[in-house]
Scaffold this active site. Structure first.
Site, PDB file in Angstrom:
ATOM      1  N   LYS A  23      -6.897   3.929  -1.811  1.00  0.00           N
ATOM      2  CA  LYS A  23      -6.224   4.025  -3.109  1.00  0.00           C
ATOM      3  C   LYS A  23      -5.626   2.649  -3.386  1.00  0.00           C
ATOM      4  O   LYS A  23      -4.565   2.311  -2.864  1.00  0.00           O
ATOM      5  CB  LYS A  23      -5.109   5.077  -3.115  1.00  0.00           C
ATOM      6  CG  LYS A  23      -5.581   6.501  -2.856  1.00  0.00           C
ATOM      7  CD  LYS A  23      -5.366   6.888  -1.431  1.00  0.00           C
ATOM      8  CE  LYS A  23      -5.772   8.340  -1.216  1.00  0.00           C
ATOM      9  NZ  LYS A  23      -5.867   8.650   0.222  1.00  0.00           N
TER      10      LYS A  23
ATOM     11  N   LYS B 201       1.587   8.911   5.163  1.00  0.00           N
ATOM     12  CA  LYS B 201       0.932   8.349   6.330  1.00  0.00           C
ATOM     13  C   LYS B 201       1.780   7.149   6.752  1.00  0.00           C
ATOM     14  O   LYS B 201       1.681   6.063   6.176  1.00  0.00           O
ATOM     15  CB  LYS B 201      -0.493   7.885   6.010  1.00  0.00           C
ATOM     16  CG  LYS B 201      -1.392   8.979   5.392  1.00  0.00           C
ATOM     17  CD  LYS B 201      -1.472   8.820   3.909  1.00  0.00           C
ATOM     18  CE  LYS B 201      -2.597   9.602   3.263  1.00  0.00           C
ATOM     19  NZ  LYS B 201      -2.675  11.005   3.546  1.00  0.00           N
TER      20      LYS B 201
ATOM     21  N   ASP C  46      -4.125  -7.695 -13.232  1.00  0.00           N
ATOM     22  CA  ASP C  46      -4.018  -9.119 -13.593  1.00  0.00           C
ATOM     23  C   ASP C  46      -3.954 -10.032 -12.379  1.00  0.00           C
ATOM     24  O   ASP C  46      -3.572 -11.205 -12.503  1.00  0.00           O
ATOM     25  CB  ASP C  46      -2.781  -9.364 -14.468  1.00  0.00           C
ATOM     26  CG  ASP C  46      -2.905  -8.751 -15.852  1.00  0.00           C
ATOM     27  OD1 ASP C  46      -4.021  -8.333 -16.217  1.00  0.00           O
ATOM     28  OD2 ASP C  46      -1.888  -8.678 -16.561  1.00  0.00           O
TER      29      ASP C  46
ATOM     30  N   HIS D 284     -11.690   6.573   1.341  1.00  0.00           N
ATOM     31  CA  HIS D 284     -10.409   7.250   1.187  1.00  0.00           C
ATOM     32  C   HIS D 284      -9.314   6.312   0.672  1.00  0.00           C
ATOM     33  O   HIS D 284      -8.143   6.668   0.655  1.00  0.00           O
ATOM     34  CB  HIS D 284     -10.017   7.836   2.557  1.00  0.00           C
ATOM     35  CG  HIS D 284      -8.908   8.824   2.508  1.00  0.00           C
ATOM     36  ND1 HIS D 284      -7.737   8.674   3.224  1.00  0.00           N
ATOM     37  CD2 HIS D 284      -8.784  10.003   1.846  1.00  0.00           C
ATOM     38  CE1 HIS D 284      -6.940   9.696   2.997  1.00  0.00           C
ATOM     39  NE2 HIS D 284      -7.548  10.521   2.174  1.00  0.00           N
TER      40      HIS D 284
ATOM     41  N   ASP E   2       9.831   0.718  16.822  1.00  0.00           N
ATOM     42  CA  ASP E   2      11.012  -0.058  17.232  1.00  0.00           C
ATOM     43  C   ASP E   2      11.796  -0.631  16.056  1.00  0.00           C
ATOM     44  O   ASP E   2      12.459  -1.666  16.200  1.00  0.00           O
ATOM     45  CB  ASP E   2      10.600  -1.206  18.161  1.00  0.00           C
ATOM     46  CG  ASP E   2      10.129  -0.707  19.520  1.00  0.00           C
ATOM     47  OD1 ASP E   2      10.422   0.450  19.857  1.00  0.00           O
ATOM     48  OD2 ASP E   2       9.470  -1.480  20.227  1.00  0.00           O
TER      49      ASP E   2
ATOM     50  N   HIS F 203       2.429  14.555   2.789  1.00  0.00           N
ATOM     51  CA  HIS F 203       1.164  13.824   2.708  1.00  0.00           C
ATOM     52  C   HIS F 203       1.324  12.362   3.126  1.00  0.00           C
ATOM     53  O   HIS F 203       0.377  11.588   3.074  1.00  0.00           O
ATOM     54  CB  HIS F 203       0.636  13.904   1.268  1.00  0.00           C
ATOM     55  CG  HIS F 203      -0.798  13.509   1.113  1.00  0.00           C
ATOM     56  ND1 HIS F 203      -1.189  12.361   0.458  1.00  0.00           N
ATOM     57  CD2 HIS F 203      -1.950  14.114   1.509  1.00  0.00           C
ATOM     58  CE1 HIS F 203      -2.507  12.275   0.446  1.00  0.00           C
ATOM     59  NE2 HIS F 203      -2.997  13.323   1.084  1.00  0.00           N
TER      60      HIS F 203
END
Length: 394
Positions: free
Chosen positions: A146, A314, A151, A144, A319, A312
């Protein structure tokens, strides 16, 4: 005849359960671990797809040495075609381009698309291809992540995939809220390590990362997980909270340990706020979350249902001193099945801005409260019961 069909169904279910249990045991014994310590880097945050795509495509087109990219999902729509065209153009210039996508998430990468990439010189592989033994378990074991490394100097990591959904162009979902980071400095080398480990798993080819010698101003930690240890990482930061925990996630299906950690945090006076989308993009994920959210709501948690598009992101903020942005959802699939990669950020100025963005979204969301609970339809209540059985694979 009916008895024979029922017997076959029971046998099939038993075989699937056995496959899952044995597959999990094998997974535990062979999980890939990349234990990184705290490092440094600099970053830019993206909350919307258009500026993210613009910068990503531009920097790929300017690459001189190597382009390494993993996206869980690449759509075959115009956004996906534009992305692949940038890669093909770069490969035709003679710059090595390596592209990975998950075997299920990349289902739109047809044979003709793959042949076109190969003709242009782009090296392409599927990651996490299901196979035997333990086919059912491996079918649920997705990569999952990404990650992009350009370079060895610039990296991208976060929640966006490639497609028009992520530009807010799907009328079903509307505006798409997500978080993605552009990273520079030594942290890039660690993300390159993550990509190359995935490349080795897919292709069998071993490569060393390009070492980034640039200086980074801020403390960061890359946390790659392989269906192991993510629950423990989240537990540590939740248990460390003294004042506030903010969580944003499209799917909320926590473990018992994490629910206990939330309850203990509330008992010691920590403010807990959770934001999830009002609409769902997969069957049963919304209904699976409702019992957990209701428990926490009745203990004093503030829960928001994002309705200004699809949520979407995450994100977890503790704190105002630790922020987590990554690919992992707050669900059991991310904890125990998927390969994920998260970035922990410790810069208070960045976290303050991120917290403000979170609060802006929360102010415009629908409250999860007694009124909302009372208005649930009978279908939703039935789906809640069905979802309880599906939690391990949601």
């Amino acid at each position: 005849m009916i008895a024979t069909i029922l017997i076959c169904i029971v046998i099939l279910l038993l075989l699937i359960i056995l496959d899952f249990k044995l597959g999990r045991k094998s997974h535990k014994n062979n999980a890939r671990t990349l234990p990184f310590t705290e490092t440094t880097g600099d970053y830019r945050l993206y909350k919307n797809g258009a500026p993210f795509f613009e910068d990503l495509f531009q920097e790929i087109s300017e690459a001189q040495v190597q382009v390494d990219i993993f996206f869980y999902l690449i759509s075959s729509d115009q956004a996906g075609r534009d992305f692949l065209q940038v890669l093909k153009n770069k490969a035709r210039e003679g710059v090595p381009v390596r592209l990975l996508t998950d075997r299920l998430g990349g289902y739109q990468m047809s044979k003709s698309i793959r042949n076109d990439l190969k003709s242009a010189g782009v090296q392409f592989y599927f990651s996490a291809v299901p196979g035997f033994p333990y086919f059912f378990y491996k079918l649920n074991r997705r990569n999952h992540r990404k990650t992009t490394v350009i370079d060895g100097k610039i990296a991208y990591a976060g929640g966006f995939n490639i497609g028009r959904n992520y530009l807010g162009e799907n009328p079903k979902f509307g505006d798409w809220r997500d978080y993605h980071l552009r990273l520079t400095g030594p942290v890039v080398t660690e993300l390159h390590d993550v990509f190359l480990d995935d490349w080795y798993g897919a292709s069998g080819e071993k490569h060393n990362p390009i070492i980034n010698h640039d200086e980074g101003k801020h403390s960061l930690k890359i946390v790659p997980t392989d269906g192991m240890k993510l629950e423990g990482e989240f537990l540590k930061v939740i248990e460390s909270a003294k004042r506030e925990i903010l969580i944003g996630t499209p799917y909320f299906i926590p473990t018992k340990k994490l629910m206990d950690a939330f309850k203990h945090a509330l008992e010691r006076g920590v403010t807990l706020q959770i934001m999830v989308p009002l609409k769902a993009d997969h069957p049963f994920v919304k209904e699976a979350a409702i019992p957990y959210l209701e428990q926490l709501y009745r203990l004093g948690t503030q829960i928001c249902l994002y309705d200004a598009g699809f949520y979407h992101s995450k994100v977890m903020i503790i704190d105002q001193s630790i922020a987590d942005i990554g690919t992992a959802n707050f669900d059991q699939r991310s904890f125990f099945l998927n390969k994920e990669v998260n970035t922990f950020v410790y810069d208070e100025a960045f976290i303050s801005d991120l917290r403000q963005s979170y609060m802006d979204d929360a102010r415009n969301a629908i409250p999860f409260d007694e009124e909302w609970l009372a208005q649930r339809s009978l279908a939703t209540k039935i789906n809640v019961q069905i979802a309880k059985l599906l939690r391990p694979i949601l």
